[in-house]
Design a protein around this motif. Structure first.
Motif, PDB file in Angstrom:
ATOM      1  N   CYS A 159      53.116  52.655  55.396  1.00  0.00           N
ATOM      2  CA  CYS A 159      53.122  53.982  54.783  1.00  0.00           C
ATOM      3  C   CYS A 159      52.055  54.041  53.688  1.00  0.00           C
ATOM      4  O   CYS A 159      51.865  53.083  52.944  1.00  0.00           O
ATOM      5  CB  CYS A 159      54.496  54.263  54.188  1.00  0.00           C
ATOM      6  SG  CYS A 159      54.591  55.917  53.491  1.00  0.00           S
ATOM      7  N   ASN A 161      52.033  56.746  51.476  1.00  0.00           N
ATOM      8  CA  ASN A 161      52.420  57.865  50.608  1.00  0.00           C
ATOM      9  C   ASN A 161      52.804  57.483  49.183  1.00  0.00           C
ATOM     10  O   ASN A 161      52.724  58.303  48.286  1.00  0.00           O
ATOM     11  CB  ASN A 161      53.539  58.672  51.260  1.00  0.00           C
ATOM     12  CG  ASN A 161      52.998  59.486  52.405  1.00  0.00           C
ATOM     13  OD1 ASN A 161      52.080  60.285  52.222  1.00  0.00           O
ATOM     14  ND2 ASN A 161      53.496  59.244  53.596  1.00  0.00           N
ATOM     15  N   TYR A 162      53.260  56.304  48.985  1.00  0.00           N
ATOM     16  CA  TYR A 162      53.574  55.812  47.637  1.00  0.00           C
ATOM     17  C   TYR A 162      54.475  56.750  46.835  1.00  0.00           C
ATOM     18  O   TYR A 162      54.136  57.129  45.716  1.00  0.00           O
ATOM     19  CB  TYR A 162      52.279  55.500  46.868  1.00  0.00           C
ATOM     20  CG  TYR A 162      51.539  54.324  47.445  1.00  0.00           C
ATOM     21  CD1 TYR A 162      51.863  53.021  47.064  1.00  0.00           C
ATOM     22  CD2 TYR A 162      50.550  54.506  48.403  1.00  0.00           C
ATOM     23  CE1 TYR A 162      51.212  51.934  47.629  1.00  0.00           C
ATOM     24  CE2 TYR A 162      49.891  53.426  48.978  1.00  0.00           C
ATOM     25  CZ  TYR A 162      50.225  52.145  48.582  1.00  0.00           C
ATOM     26  OH  TYR A 162      49.587  51.071  49.142  1.00  0.00           O
ATOM     27  N   CYS A 163      55.599  57.129  47.406  1.00  0.00           N
ATOM     28  CA  CYS A 163      56.615  57.826  46.607  1.00  0.00           C
ATOM     29  C   CYS A 163      57.040  56.811  45.542  1.00  0.00           C
ATOM     30  O   CYS A 163      57.174  55.620  45.850  1.00  0.00           O
ATOM     31  CB  CYS A 163      57.797  58.225  47.483  1.00  0.00           C
ATOM     32  SG  CYS A 163      57.283  59.278  48.846  1.00  0.00           S
ATOM     33  N   TYR A 165      59.668  55.922  44.030  1.00  0.00           N
ATOM     34  CA  TYR A 165      60.926  55.164  44.090  1.00  0.00           C
ATOM     35  C   TYR A 165      60.917  54.145  45.217  1.00  0.00           C
ATOM     36  O   TYR A 165      61.836  53.363  45.368  1.00  0.00           O
ATOM     37  CB  TYR A 165      62.113  56.132  44.309  1.00  0.00           C
ATOM     38  CG  TYR A 165      61.892  57.073  45.475  1.00  0.00           C
ATOM     39  CD1 TYR A 165      62.090  56.646  46.780  1.00  0.00           C
ATOM     40  CD2 TYR A 165      61.413  58.362  45.279  1.00  0.00           C
ATOM     41  CE1 TYR A 165      61.837  57.476  47.848  1.00  0.00           C
ATOM     42  CE2 TYR A 165      61.157  59.207  46.344  1.00  0.00           C
ATOM     43  CZ  TYR A 165      61.375  58.751  47.635  1.00  0.00           C
ATOM     44  OH  TYR A 165      61.112  59.557  48.697  1.00  0.00           O
ATOM     45  N   CYS A 166      59.881  54.179  46.072  1.00  0.00           N
ATOM     46  CA  CYS A 166      59.985  53.534  47.383  1.00  0.00           C
ATOM     47  C   CYS A 166      59.194  52.234  47.499  1.00  0.00           C
ATOM     48  O   CYS A 166      58.039  52.136  47.087  1.00  0.00           O
ATOM     49  CB  CYS A 166      59.527  54.519  48.446  1.00  0.00           C
ATOM     50  SG  CYS A 166      59.803  53.891  50.102  1.00  0.00           S
ATOM     51  N   VAL A 168      58.599  50.760  50.488  1.00  0.00           N
ATOM     52  CA  VAL A 168      58.023  50.603  51.835  1.00  0.00           C
ATOM     53  C   VAL A 168      56.514  50.301  51.856  1.00  0.00           C
ATOM     54  O   VAL A 168      56.073  49.368  52.531  1.00  0.00           O
ATOM     55  CB  VAL A 168      58.371  51.825  52.729  1.00  0.00           C
ATOM     56  CG1 VAL A 168      57.567  51.832  54.024  1.00  0.00           C
ATOM     57  CG2 VAL A 168      59.859  51.817  53.046  1.00  0.00           C
ATOM     58  N   PRO A 169      55.674  51.040  51.105  1.00  0.00           N
ATOM     59  CA  PRO A 169      54.237  50.744  51.187  1.00  0.00           C
ATOM     60  C   PRO A 169      53.907  49.304  50.766  1.00  0.00           C
ATOM     61  O   PRO A 169      52.920  48.744  51.227  1.00  0.00           O
ATOM     62  CB  PRO A 169      53.608  51.747  50.201  1.00  0.00           C
ATOM     63  CG  PRO A 169      54.612  52.843  50.088  1.00  0.00           C
ATOM     64  CD  PRO A 169      55.952  52.189  50.228  1.00  0.00           C
ATOM     65  N   GLN A 203      57.127  56.017  59.551  1.00  0.00           N
ATOM     66  CA  GLN A 203      57.553  56.466  58.215  1.00  0.00           C
ATOM     67  C   GLN A 203      57.162  57.914  58.002  1.00  0.00           C
ATOM     68  O   GLN A 203      57.818  58.657  57.302  1.00  0.00           O
ATOM     69  CB  GLN A 203      56.928  55.596  57.105  1.00  0.00           C
ATOM     70  CG  GLN A 203      57.229  54.121  57.241  1.00  0.00           C
ATOM     71  CD  GLN A 203      58.687  53.797  57.066  1.00  0.00           C
ATOM     72  OE1 GLN A 203      59.468  54.630  56.625  1.00  0.00           O
ATOM     73  NE2 GLN A 203      59.073  52.595  57.422  1.00  0.00           N
ATOM     74  N   HIS A 239      57.276  63.826  56.968  1.00  0.00           N
ATOM     75  CA  HIS A 239      57.149  64.123  55.536  1.00  0.00           C
ATOM     76  C   HIS A 239      56.904  65.627  55.397  1.00  0.00           C
ATOM     77  O   HIS A 239      55.974  66.153  56.006  1.00  0.00           O
ATOM     78  CB  HIS A 239      55.979  63.330  54.958  1.00  0.00           C
ATOM     79  CG  HIS A 239      55.970  63.279  53.453  1.00  0.00           C
ATOM     80  ND1 HIS A 239      56.037  64.410  52.688  1.00  0.00           N
ATOM     81  CD2 HIS A 239      55.922  62.239  52.594  1.00  0.00           C
ATOM     82  CE1 HIS A 239      56.020  64.065  51.397  1.00  0.00           C
ATOM     83  NE2 HIS A 239      55.956  62.743  51.324  1.00  0.00           N
ATOM     84  N   ARG A 278      56.062  63.349  45.544  1.00  0.00           N
ATOM     85  CA  ARG A 278      56.316  63.848  46.892  1.00  0.00           C
ATOM     86  C   ARG A 278      55.266  64.871  47.337  1.00  0.00           C
ATOM     87  O   ARG A 278      55.160  65.197  48.513  1.00  0.00           O
ATOM     88  CB  ARG A 278      57.719  64.458  46.983  1.00  0.00           C
ATOM     89  CG  ARG A 278      58.819  63.436  46.871  1.00  0.00           C
ATOM     90  CD  ARG A 278      58.889  62.542  48.076  1.00  0.00           C
ATOM     91  NE  ARG A 278      59.427  63.215  49.254  1.00  0.00           N
ATOM     92  CZ  ARG A 278      59.538  62.644  50.452  1.00  0.00           C
ATOM     93  NH1 ARG A 278      59.118  61.398  50.638  1.00  0.00           N
ATOM     94  NH2 ARG A 278      60.033  63.299  51.468  1.00  0.00           N
TER      95      ARG A 278
HETATM   96 FE1  SF4 Z   1      56.565  56.337  52.529  1.00  0.00          FE
HETATM   97 FE2  SF4 Z   1      58.904  57.541  53.050  1.00  0.00          FE
HETATM   98 FE3  SF4 Z   1      58.773  55.565  51.223  1.00  0.00          FE
HETATM   99 FE4  SF4 Z   1      57.666  57.939  50.672  1.00  0.00          FE
HETATM  100  S1  SF4 Z   1      59.880  57.543  51.044  1.00  0.00           S
HETATM  101  S2  SF4 Z   1      56.709  55.919  50.346  1.00  0.00           S
HETATM  102  S3  SF4 Z   1      56.933  58.577  52.704  1.00  0.00           S
HETATM  103  S4  SF4 Z   1      58.393  55.382  53.421  1.00  0.00           S
END
Ligand code: SF4
Ligand code: 5AD
Length: 472
Positions: A159, A161-163, A165-166, A168-169, A203, A239, A278
């Motif tokens: 991913c 997007n670098y939200c 709180y997340c 995943v990236p 994602q 998204h 976001r």
């Molecule tokens: Fe990526 Fe989804 Fe995490 Fe945002 S919430 S960083 S879009 S995986």
């Protein structure tokens, strides 16, 4: 080659379910088959998830429970894969002495060589190297045939997007898409093995193929829609900032695409959305919902909401409740915010106390329950086409089927609602109806499922193949 047994515990998201299948596929040539029990296993893999604190704790408590097993069977190989493995790496080897292998999210292809090495040398390995390679489908390695008629297919990883709180990236790396011909090849193979419904995973499927200049996601959907023998297509996740007009139009134009979209909103407050990075506002989100409902009036919309993000005030939370009232989601996944290693929000001030988060979660859930039941009740009396995908787990419980003699089946509507029904003509549970498309009249609505009665089980034509369906 001796058969050896493999046990995988998959924690977390659908992407992990797909990855676990990839692990099974890659370990087959080494002689590994799925283990009937955990005790019989020669190799145990825990495929971990780091998205929220709870998921991470689950992995460590499972590993703790393996201590007795390893004591009884010292040759047992224990592996930790997935996002927690990627995040913690070698630290897991230090923290849990029973673990032989830690392999990160980019090490799937290297799993067999690590297992071979460990079986021969009894060494301990940590492999969290990240590569730019994507795990592609190879036509000479058959997909795992597990009898399921619905399957997940990962079309992109990572991913960008670098939200805030997340995690995943950081644990899955940058976004990378599979080639369309590889995706189509894999789905064709799945269909040959009896699969009728696929869920395409990424994602943020909206940015599929953009970086690599492949086709766009709506174009990929069109190609999947053309696959003969496939009945239904789903996808997740989209998204909101990238939900394109083309994708919205696909819901009207592609007959196999299900009437359901999962569109995580996370919050209804613009100031929280901004701090979450976001890149959309509540107003823009509502506009997209309007567009979706204009194009596809019956579309089911589900979402994710985080409560108690750092700095979330009563007014921010109220804005979330207002958005939920305005949209009337079909269902909602709600999460209390938790700090994640590396994610910037972990360093934000004004953390919301746990009891406040719990209180807000309770209020939000109660509100959503009203809409979920309302939406489900609206279906009572209607006839829904469902794809039967198995036996109902909740026989005689929530859906009030107790006391019915017959086989209890379950399936989903195009809108992704679970429908249970009883076939009173059958008393034993062979798999006669699995994979059938059946019109079911909805009789009762509950918060997580519907109860229905087949319109005419014996005379239904099979919608896809045109053959007569199951006849008693
Ligand atoms: Fe990526 Fe989804 Fe995490 Fe945002 S919430 S960083 S879009 S995986
Ligand atoms: N805390 C709580 N929920 C989170 N999610 C992602 N990161 C966090 C976090 N740190 C939720 C989001 C996302 C879903 C998969 O998990 O709502 O959409």
């Amino acid at each position: 080659m001796n058969t050896k047994y493999l046990y995988i515990n998959t924690i977390g998201c659908q992407m992990n379910v797909y990855d676990s299948e990839q692990m099974v596929r890659r370990l087959k040539p080494l002689g590994y088959e799925i283990s009937p029990t955990i005790e019989a296993a020669d190799l145990i893999i825990v495929n971990t998830c780091a998205i929220r604190e709870k998921a991470e704790q689950k992995a460590f408590s499972f590993l703790g429970r393996l201590t007795a097993l390893k004591r009884k069977k010292p040759e047992l190989i224990i592996c930790v894969g997935g996002c927690v493995a990627q995040q913690e790496g070698r630290l897991i080897l230090e923290r849990v002495p029973n673990v032989d292998l830690v392999f990160g999210t980019h090490a799937l292809n290297r799993l067999p060589e690590h297992i071979l090495k460990i079986s021969l040398k009894r060494c301990r390995i940590s492999d969290v190297e990240m590569t730019q390679e994507i795990v592609e489908f190879s036509p000479d390695v058959n997909p795992v045939v597990n009898g399921n008629i619905t399957r997940f297919v990962t079309i992109m990883r990572g991913c960008d997007n670098y939200c805030t709180y997340c995690v995943v990236p950081y644990v899955r790396g940058p976004e990378i898409s599979r080639r369309p011909e590889s995706v189509i090849g894999e789905i064709r193979e799945l269909v040959k093995s009896g699969v009728q419904e696929v869920t395409l995973l990424g994602q943020n499927v909206n940015s599929y193929g953009i970086k690599e200049r492949l086709c766009s996601f709506p174009e990929l959907l069109k190609l999947v829609n053309e696959i003969e023998g496939l009945f239904r297509i789903r996808f997740t996740t989209s998204h909101p900032k990238d939900l394109s007009e083309d994708l919205i139009s696909s819901f009207a134009g592609l007959e196999k695409l299900c009437s359901h979209i999962h569109l995580p909103v996370q919050s209804g407050s613009n100031s929280v959305l901004k701090r979450m990075n976001r890149k959309y506002t509540g107003e823009l989100y509502l506009e997209k919902i309007d567009r979706l409902r204009k194009i596809s009036p019956d579309i089911a919309i589900t979402s994710d909401v985080i409560v108690g993000f750092p700095g979330e005030t009563e007014d921010d939370f109220k804005a979330t409740l207002d958005l939920v009232k305005e949209v009337e989601f079909d269902s909602l996944f709600t999460f209390g915010y938790s700090d994640r290693k590396n994610a910037p929000a972990a360093r934000f001030s004004d953390k919301v106390p746990d009891d406040k988060k719990k209180e807000r979660l309770r209020e939000l859930l109660e509100l959503q329950e009203y809409y979920t039941v309302k939406k489900n009740r609206a279906l009572v009396g209607s006839t829904e086409l469902i794809l039967v995908d198995g036996f109902s787990k909740k026989q005689g419980t929530e859906d009030g089927q107790k006391g019915f003699a017959g086989v209890h089946w379950t399936g989903r509507t195009s809108t992704n609602k679970i429908v249970n029904f009883v076939d009173e003509n059958f008393l034993s549970g062979d798999s006669a109806l699995i994979g059938k498309k059946i019109d079911v009249k909805i009789q009762k609505a509950f918060s997580h499922s519907l109860l229905g009665k087949p319109v005419d089980l014996n005379r239904l034509p099979d919608r896809v193949t045109g053959e007569e369906s199951y006849a008693a």
